[in-house]
Scaffold this motif. Structure first.
Motif, PDB file in Angstrom:
ATOM      1  N   PHE A 118       0.936 -30.873 -38.618  1.00 51.61           N
ATOM      2  CA  PHE A 118       1.464 -30.356 -37.191  1.00 51.61           C
ATOM      3  C   PHE A 118       2.499 -29.444 -37.267  1.00 51.61           C
ATOM      4  N   LYS A 119       3.033 -29.385 -38.506  1.00 48.54           N
ATOM      5  CA  LYS A 119       4.083 -28.326 -38.693  1.00 48.54           C
ATOM      6  C   LYS A 119       3.488 -26.935 -38.760  1.00 48.54           C
ATOM      7  N   VAL A 120       2.099 -26.984 -39.464  1.00 48.34           N
ATOM      8  CA  VAL A 120       1.446 -25.761 -39.405  1.00 48.34           C
ATOM      9  C   VAL A 120       1.026 -25.431 -38.128  1.00 48.34           C
ATOM     10  N   ILE A 121       0.533 -26.249 -37.433  1.00 44.54           N
ATOM     11  CA  ILE A 121       0.153 -26.014 -35.892  1.00 44.54           C
ATOM     12  C   ILE A 121       1.429 -25.397 -35.058  1.00 44.54           C
ATOM     13  N   TYR A 122       2.400 -26.056 -35.465  1.00 41.31           N
ATOM     14  CA  TYR A 122       3.619 -25.620 -34.565  1.00 41.31           C
ATOM     15  C   TYR A 122       4.052 -24.336 -34.913  1.00 41.31           C
ATOM     16  N   GLY A 123       4.116 -24.000 -36.391  1.00 37.29           N
ATOM     17  CA  GLY A 123       4.515 -22.650 -36.898  1.00 37.29           C
ATOM     18  C   GLY A 123       3.402 -21.526 -36.135  1.00 37.29           C
ATOM     19  N   LEU A 124       2.071 -21.911 -36.378  1.00 35.70           N
ATOM     20  CA  LEU A 124       1.135 -21.078 -35.468  1.00 35.70           C
ATOM     21  C   LEU A 124       1.307 -20.802 -34.134  1.00 35.70           C
ATOM     22  N   SER A 125       1.717 -21.852 -33.512  1.00 30.57           N
ATOM     23  CA  SER A 125       1.686 -21.720 -32.054  1.00 30.57           C
ATOM     24  C   SER A 125       2.908 -21.062 -31.711  1.00 30.57           C
ATOM     25  N   HIS A 126       3.990 -21.098 -32.468  1.00 30.74           N
ATOM     26  CA  HIS A 126       5.385 -20.676 -32.132  1.00 30.74           C
ATOM     27  C   HIS A 126       4.996 -18.902 -32.434  1.00 30.74           C
ATOM     28  N   GLU A 127       4.610 -18.573 -33.417  1.00 28.61           N
ATOM     29  CA  GLU A 127       4.693 -17.287 -33.949  1.00 28.61           C
ATOM     30  C   GLU A 127       3.619 -16.596 -32.904  1.00 28.61           C
ATOM     31  N   LEU A 128       2.415 -17.190 -32.989  1.00 31.44           N
ATOM     32  CA  LEU A 128       1.351 -16.422 -31.900  1.00 31.44           C
ATOM     33  C   LEU A 128       1.920 -16.128 -30.434  1.00 31.44           C
ATOM     34  N   PHE A 129       2.795 -17.141 -30.073  1.00 26.88           N
ATOM     35  CA  PHE A 129       3.218 -17.072 -28.663  1.00 26.88           C
ATOM     36  C   PHE A 129       4.394 -15.976 -28.716  1.00 26.88           C
ATOM     37  N   HIS A 130       4.924 -15.795 -29.783  1.00 24.82           N
ATOM     38  CA  HIS A 130       6.169 -14.599 -30.044  1.00 24.82           C
ATOM     39  C   HIS A 130       5.369 -13.278 -29.730  1.00 24.82           C
ATOM     40  N   SER A 131       4.095 -13.166 -30.378  1.00 25.52           N
ATOM     41  CA  SER A 131       3.093 -12.006 -30.216  1.00 25.52           C
ATOM     42  C   SER A 131       2.891 -11.581 -29.106  1.00 25.52           C
ATOM     43  N   TRP A 132       2.438 -12.711 -28.218  1.00 31.60           N
ATOM     44  CA  TRP A 132       2.176 -12.618 -26.577  1.00 31.60           C
ATOM     45  C   TRP A 132       3.382 -12.395 -25.864  1.00 31.60           C
ATOM     46  N   LEU A 133       4.338 -12.943 -26.133  1.00 32.90           N
ATOM     47  CA  LEU A 133       5.749 -12.611 -25.344  1.00 32.90           C
ATOM     48  C   LEU A 133       6.134 -11.392 -25.489  1.00 32.90           C
ATOM     49  N   GLY A 134       6.208 -10.916 -26.769  1.00 36.78           N
ATOM     50  CA  GLY A 134       6.731  -9.521 -27.081  1.00 36.78           C
ATOM     51  C   GLY A 134       6.018  -8.717 -26.520  1.00 36.78           C
ATOM     52  N   SER A 135       4.824  -8.812 -26.232  1.00 36.64           N
ATOM     53  CA  SER A 135       3.846  -7.724 -25.712  1.00 36.64           C
ATOM     54  C   SER A 135       4.132  -7.681 -24.081  1.00 36.64           C
ATOM     55  N   LYS A 136       4.520  -8.618 -23.559  1.00 39.94           N
ATOM     56  CA  LYS A 136       4.819  -8.746 -21.919  1.00 39.94           C
ATOM     57  C   LYS A 136       6.072  -8.349 -21.645  1.00 39.94           C
ATOM     58  N   LEU A 137       7.333  -8.584 -22.484  1.00 42.03           N
ATOM     59  CA  LEU A 137       8.503  -8.137 -22.219  1.00 42.03           C
ATOM     60  C   LEU A 137       9.014  -6.880 -22.964  1.00 42.03           C
ATOM     61  N   GLU A 138       9.260  -5.974 -22.416  1.00 42.54           N
ATOM     62  CA  GLU A 138       9.840  -4.835 -23.029  1.00 42.54           C
ATOM     63  C   GLU A 138      11.404  -4.925 -23.087  1.00 42.54           C
ATOM     64  N   ILE A 139      11.945  -5.412 -24.051  1.00 39.24           N
ATOM     65  CA  ILE A 139      13.447  -5.574 -24.274  1.00 39.24           C
ATOM     66  C   ILE A 139      13.917  -4.461 -25.480  1.00 39.24           C
ATOM     67  N   PRO A 140      14.581  -3.615 -25.247  1.00 41.04           N
ATOM     68  CA  PRO A 140      15.298  -2.708 -26.519  1.00 41.04           C
ATOM     69  C   PRO A 140      15.627  -3.599 -27.509  1.00 41.04           C
ATOM     70  N   ILE A 141      15.234  -3.333 -28.774  1.00 44.96           N
ATOM     71  CA  ILE A 141      15.540  -4.007 -30.017  1.00 44.96           C
ATOM     72  C   ILE A 141      17.091  -4.235 -30.132  1.00 44.96           C
ATOM     73  N   THR A 142      17.796  -3.330 -29.643  1.00 44.87           N
ATOM     74  CA  THR A 142      19.247  -3.340 -29.587  1.00 44.87           C
ATOM     75  C   THR A 142      19.772  -4.422 -28.953  1.00 44.87           C
ATOM     76  N   LEU A 143      19.185  -4.980 -27.742  1.00 43.90           N
ATOM     77  CA  LEU A 143      19.394  -5.924 -27.045  1.00 43.90           C
ATOM     78  C   LEU A 143      18.898  -7.474 -27.376  1.00 43.90           C
ATOM     79  N   ARG A 144      17.889  -7.578 -28.386  1.00 51.05           N
ATOM     80  CA  ARG A 144      17.162  -8.535 -28.610  1.00 51.05           C
ATOM     81  C   ARG A 144      18.227  -9.806 -29.022  1.00 51.05           C
ATOM     82  N   HIS A 145      19.077  -9.548 -29.761  1.00 52.28           N
ATOM     83  CA  HIS A 145      20.059 -10.450 -30.072  1.00 52.28           C
ATOM     84  C   HIS A 145      20.781 -11.304 -29.246  1.00 52.28           C
TER      85      HIS A 145
END
Length: 124
Positions: A41-68
């Motif tokens: 489940f750590k592998v599943i967790y890691g995959l689901s987390h990072e894949l969701f980052h990919s999806w979320l990152g393509s939906k929200l356009e926040i400048p890299i300078t503000l991401r922190h």
């Protein structure tokens, strides 16, 4: 388009093993500890987390300078919906879902960062 997934085993010398990863356009890399029953489940967790980052990152356009400033949002939202999706699709059980949430809650409770004001947290 093609999507590259790279997986690496974490060194056994790490004091507190955890799953972590990073992604960029059409590429995902994650590292997970080698261990007993938690491994799946750590592998599943890691995959689901990072894949969701990919999806979320393509939906929200926040400048890299503000991401922190919004790191708390990106990580929290990604954890929640990535885990929800993994549970709803049957990749992890409800018990594994609860175990992962409890792990994160205990980690948050033990963190010195949870009492920092937002402006100081943004600098970490």
């Amino acid at each position: 388009p093609p999507y590259l997934v790279s997986v690496a085993k974490q060194s056994s010398k790490v004091a507190r093993p955890s799953v972590y990863g990073t992604h960029s356009k059409n590429c995902l890399t994650f590292v997970f500890p080698d261990g007993p029953k938690e491994k799946r489940f750590k592998v599943i967790y890691g995959l689901s987390h990072e894949l969701f980052h990919s999806w979320l990152g393509s939906k929200l356009e926040i400048p890299i300078t503000l991401r922190h400033k919004y790191r708390w949002f990106f990580e929290g939202f990604t954890d929640y919906f990535g885990l929800q999706t993994a549970r709803e699709k049957g990749y992890i059980t409800t018990q594994e879902y609860a175990d992962i949430l409890n792990y994160h809650l205990m980690d948050y409770h033990a963190s010195v960062l949870n009492n920092l004001p937002n402006d100081l947290y943004e600098q970490t």
